[in-house]
Design an enzyme around this catalytic site. Structure first.
Site, PDB file in Angstrom:
ATOM      1  N   ASP A   1       0.826  -1.214   0.000  1.00  0.00           N
ATOM      2  CA  ASP A   1       0.000   0.000   0.000  1.00  0.00           C
ATOM      3  C   ASP A   1       0.861   1.265   0.000  1.00  0.00           C
ATOM      4  O   ASP A   1       2.041   1.249   0.342  1.00  0.00           O
ATOM      5  CB  ASP A   1      -0.928   0.018   1.219  1.00  0.00           C
ATOM      6  N   GLU A   2       0.247   2.358  -0.413  1.00  0.00           N
ATOM      7  CA  GLU A   2       0.706   3.723  -0.143  1.00  0.00           C
ATOM      8  C   GLU A   2       2.133   4.044  -0.606  1.00  0.00           C
ATOM      9  O   GLU A   2       2.886   4.696   0.090  1.00  0.00           O
ATOM     10  CB  GLU A   2       0.583   4.034   1.354  1.00  0.00           C
ATOM     11  N   ILE A   3       2.488   3.568  -1.766  1.00  0.00           N
ATOM     12  CA  ILE A   3       3.762   3.995  -2.350  1.00  0.00           C
ATOM     13  C   ILE A   3       3.641   5.430  -2.843  1.00  0.00           C
ATOM     14  O   ILE A   3       2.626   5.807  -3.428  1.00  0.00           O
ATOM     15  CB  ILE A   3       4.132   3.077  -3.540  1.00  0.00           C
TER      16      ILE A   3
END
EC number: 3.2.1.52
Lengths: 585, 585
Positions: B349-351
């Protein structure tokens, strides 16, 4: 960016004290403390000497002043040596942050100097009657002096002193802040928490632990909302049926001995208990033993017409039986409280006039009919309170909604918008603040009412309570009791209280909901809401690691306070910042 | 009004079981249970016999099926006789609600009948592989039969059985609901809670207690988010420096023995552990031991450009050293997990692409450059996972944001708006749901970031977090995993998870924040979100006292769950209703 870089570089525990003192300077030298360090307590008429450790088991004897100081010394011993912690959270991970254990230099002596004899009544202080200010000096060679004009001030100073110390992982306790000089005094005289022990029952230990946590945050009032519509846990020997039938169940009552224990514990820690019997509404639990005294009992399903919460019910407003009941109640209760407090709260919030239409002694919801009856009611109750030597406290509706007249001695407790406190002080009354938009600690956990299907899925989703959202510590901390109050009325803001109502709070979640957010209010009430240097709200960046430290201290003394931030944010200073510039990008 | 009056008159504990079974009928006769009642466990190939009490200390031996049933019997014994409670909250105050203790009729026997032999791998069940459904019959004369096609189903049935019983104030345990017939099976195969043990460290006991509470709510997955940017508590013998430098501090690690203990405890209770190593972002804690593997480490103060939270940092995306590291890591870790789980979560997630501009192996934030590198990364990691016999789980961004290709075996975990689950299932992928607007249990406690003065007082007041408000149990309960999913895609919704991120959660407040709200999700996942009779959301009025009962049961087994309502609301049925008609008045 310069300012922030500077903040981030500060050793996060440089300040270490909560609430922040008025004036504070310190060094960076290490001093250890031994549990047999000699303590002297010098006041104009007396001199006492004992060791820190020995005091812990010392008898509870002497004058009120002596007992207060003795208790403060005993708590300081326990705090420094039994309820401390190794501050790993506040130092770089795996770093060698602790002082060497060789060549220890120790605190040499602790002198408690009281330069004025306490007036009578130090165990039941009135607001502002005793100076809680103090000066604390830790000299470079380890000589400690705490000076105050009262025993209560010495107790506050000793509390500060304990916050300079941490436990060492190899044993012992040390400060890294020597030398120290602190000059400190409170901004507001009444600094309290309101604990509702009626909607849910709380064991005595929970109440005592709360008093201890309040004292550790230099709060000085526990408002005990002890009866309400839902249960009557207070044992009244002259009216034993009240709790025998009105409590939630067997064993869920407060006996006279319990009350004595709570009040004494508070008085010795400088936390006066302000018991509230809410009335004439919020009394339907009396119905279980005295149905003849209660009107509009548990009207269902339309409770909402008659009360703020189910079960509806109010003491009848024009009933000789009610007046006889009140006389019996207060003649039993108040003389037991008055040696250890100067206040008694007579409630008075959230009356719904419709209830009196069902009151066979009134049969009217006309304010013109009700107003004189309410005036007679409050006059009668306040006479009981004053006859016992106590000062009444009331909710704001008494003067703002029902337009009743009360004495100027009365503390009027505001709980709604800032306009309430403005109106109260404009009438020349003393006010306590605690706007529910900021200081209701129970809010934001969702509705406790069960919604009828259909309604639920439409209008009330997502089922927030009336006072949502949950008040984070940042929001609690941003509240200034003096908001909107004219300069010439500010002296009438006596202080304030945070509130913990118990619709969804019981002994299992009380600590986490109360702490550390009540501590944020404690700093507002002791130190003031504004940074004296800027006149603006105090900095979250400065406060955050200090509050996190206070949280750990509370946990160490058995209070299950919530965490403030994850350790990463604190391990190398304040690393979790939201900058103004983020929004420019 | 008629319907509601009927509800209010129901004995509030009539149902008593959480989550609500598919089909359920019961009587009102009292049966007691003795701790030496004989239990038989009959499966096609084996027969075992023991007493309820004796099983508690029985050795943990035999096949997986036998061990699961043995554990279930042992937990049933502890639940009924050691972790039960007297239900004063759910009966009229001071009423004589308990059965007489004379002429007791007892449960005669408990037969556990498994009508199919468990296939191999019952200690590491895949979604839907083993039938967790069961039939529970308590005959009028006290003969109990629980029937299932699997040992896991028998365990679920025994859990239900314990919820029929209360402690008596004079000792002993009884049900008032005999006779009983329940036919029950789960709506969704994957019913989990995600526990973040990286941002704060949680002791093993906290994790085991959570597994036990999950099993008691018929949940069957513990997602253990074990590493993140803030700390790396997971000991990897082949890479000992990882936790030696990346944990929060000494003693705050999970050893291989700890991991084995957690997985075994879960497997025997039918709660498979799904460990997550989030990657390639959320890995900056690796920097402490392997700075050469991490790009964009702890960029301050502009962390927000490079990561969702400080400290920023990501595994480099085109680095042979990173691939070597991953190989060493997974060859050490995965073979230790695969005997006791079928899943491993590879995060994703959330790169923030900007971080790869600072990555010396990439030097670009161009999605066209990054996409093939990310594809190679995920292919490599998933090959490691599959080589160990495990099925990968990933966050939704892998397929929805980075447009990567993964196998159809992979479980894709949605955490954003319902559109995410729709998109995932439209791609033909299996999805887990848990929309943060409903099922993020940590939300609503306010921001954990410290706001710069000035910004704070203006734009961000009152400092709510991005996922505010706090999700009350009513909101959690209103979430339907099938929302917006087309009929022909619903089979791809494998289940869901509630989430407890740990920015502001640690061992002291975990229980109260998780329970009973996770139980509300458990009922959605086991029983379905909709009332089969109406097709609408289930009634809060029916659920509320049942959930309150589950809360007391959790407290009795050592879980500090929050209260649902004040006792008044529950003492005479559901008395705290908000009716549609209130708004007409």
């Amino acid at each position: 960016m310069k300012f922030l870089a500077g903040v981030a570089l500060l050793a996060p525990l440089a300040a270490a004290v909560w609430p922040i003192p008025s004036h504070y300077s310190h060094g960076d030298k290490t001093l250890w403390i031994s549990d047999d360090v000699a303590i002297t307590y010098q006041q104009p008429l007396h001199f006492q000497q004992y060791s820190l450790r020995a005091s812990a088991s010392a008898a509870d004897a002497g004058s009120g002043s002596q007992r207060i100081v003795q208790k403060a010394v005993s708590r300081a011993y326990e705090t420094i040596f039994k309820q401390s912690y190794v501050p790993w959270r506040f130092n770089h991970r795996f770093s060698d942050f602790e002082p060497k254990t060789t060549n220890k230099k120790f605190i040499q002596s602790i002198a408690l100097v009281q330069n004025k004899t306490d007036a009578a009544g130090v165990l039941k202080p009135k607001e502002g009657q005793f100076d809680e200010g103090y000066t604390l000096v830790v000299g470079p060679a380890g000589k400690v002096t705490i000076t105050s004009a009262s025993s209560l001030g010495l107790a506050r100073g000793l509390t500060t002193f304990t916050q300079l110390f941490f436990a060492h992982s190899k044993g012992g306790a040390y400060t890294k802040l020597a030398p120290v000089r602190i000059d400190d005094s409170p901004k507001f005289a009444h600094r309290g928490l309101n604990m509702d022990v009626s909607r849910n029952f709380f064991p005595i230990d929970n109440i005592l632990r709360t008093i201890d946590a309040l004292a550790y945050n230099k709060m000085n009032r526990l408002h005990l909302h002890i009866t309400d519509a839902q249960s009557w846990p207070l044992e009244i020997p002259a009216l034993p049926e009240l709790s025998a039938k009105g409590a939630y169940g067997p064993g869920m009552t407060y006996s006279p001995a319990d009350v004595q224990r709570i009040y004494t514990y508070g008085a010795l820690l400088g936390v006066a208990v302000v018991m509230e019997i809410d009335q004439p509404g919020h009394t339907s639990s009396i119905w279980h033993s005295h149905p003849e005294l209660i009107a509009a009992w548990n009207e269902q399903p339309n409770w909402i017409t008659y009360a703020a919460e189910p079960p509806s019910g109010t003491l009848k407003l024009n009933s000789p039986a009610v007046y006889k009941f009140l006389s019996t109640l207060y003649k039993d209760l108040l003389p037991r409280l008055s040696p250890l407090t100067s206040y008694f709260h007579t409630g008075g919030d959230e009356i719904k006039y419709a209830a009196y239409k069902l009151d066979d002694t009134v049969k009217s919801d006309d304010p013109a009919v009700l107003q004189p009856l309410l005036q007679k009611y409050i006059d009668t109750v306040h006479k009981h309170v004053r006859d016992a030597g106590l000062t009444p406290v009331v909710w704001e509706e008494i003067v703002l909604t029902y337009n009743l007249t009360v004495g100027k001695d009365v503390l009027i407790q505001a709980w709604q918008e800032p306009t309430s406190a403005v109106a109260i002080t404009n009438m020349g009354h003393k006010a306590l603040v605690g706007d529910y938009n900021f200081w209701y600690l129970d809010c934001g956990h969702g509705q406790w009412l069960d919604f009828e299907p259909g309604v639920a899925s439409m209008k009330y989703y997502p089922y927030q309570d009336y006072c949502a959202p949950l008040k984070s510590w940042r929001q609690v901390y941003s509240y200034d009791p003096l908001t909107s109050i004219a300069k010439d009325k500010q002296h009438l803001i006596v202080g304030g209280e945070v509130h913990m109502w118990a619709e969804q709070t019981d002994a299992l979640n009380f600590d986490g909901k109360a702490w550390p957010r009540a501590a944020a209010a404690a700093e507002v009430l002791w130190s003031g809401a504004k940074d004296p240097a800027t006149g603006q709200n105090r900095s979250q960046i400065e406060a955050s690691p200090r509050l996190a430290d206070m949280r750990e201290r509370l946990v160490a003394r058995g209070v299950a306070a919530e965490p403030v931030q994850m350790p990463y944010c604190q391990q190398d200073g304040s690393q979790c910042l939201y900058l103004a510039s983020f929004d420019d990008a």
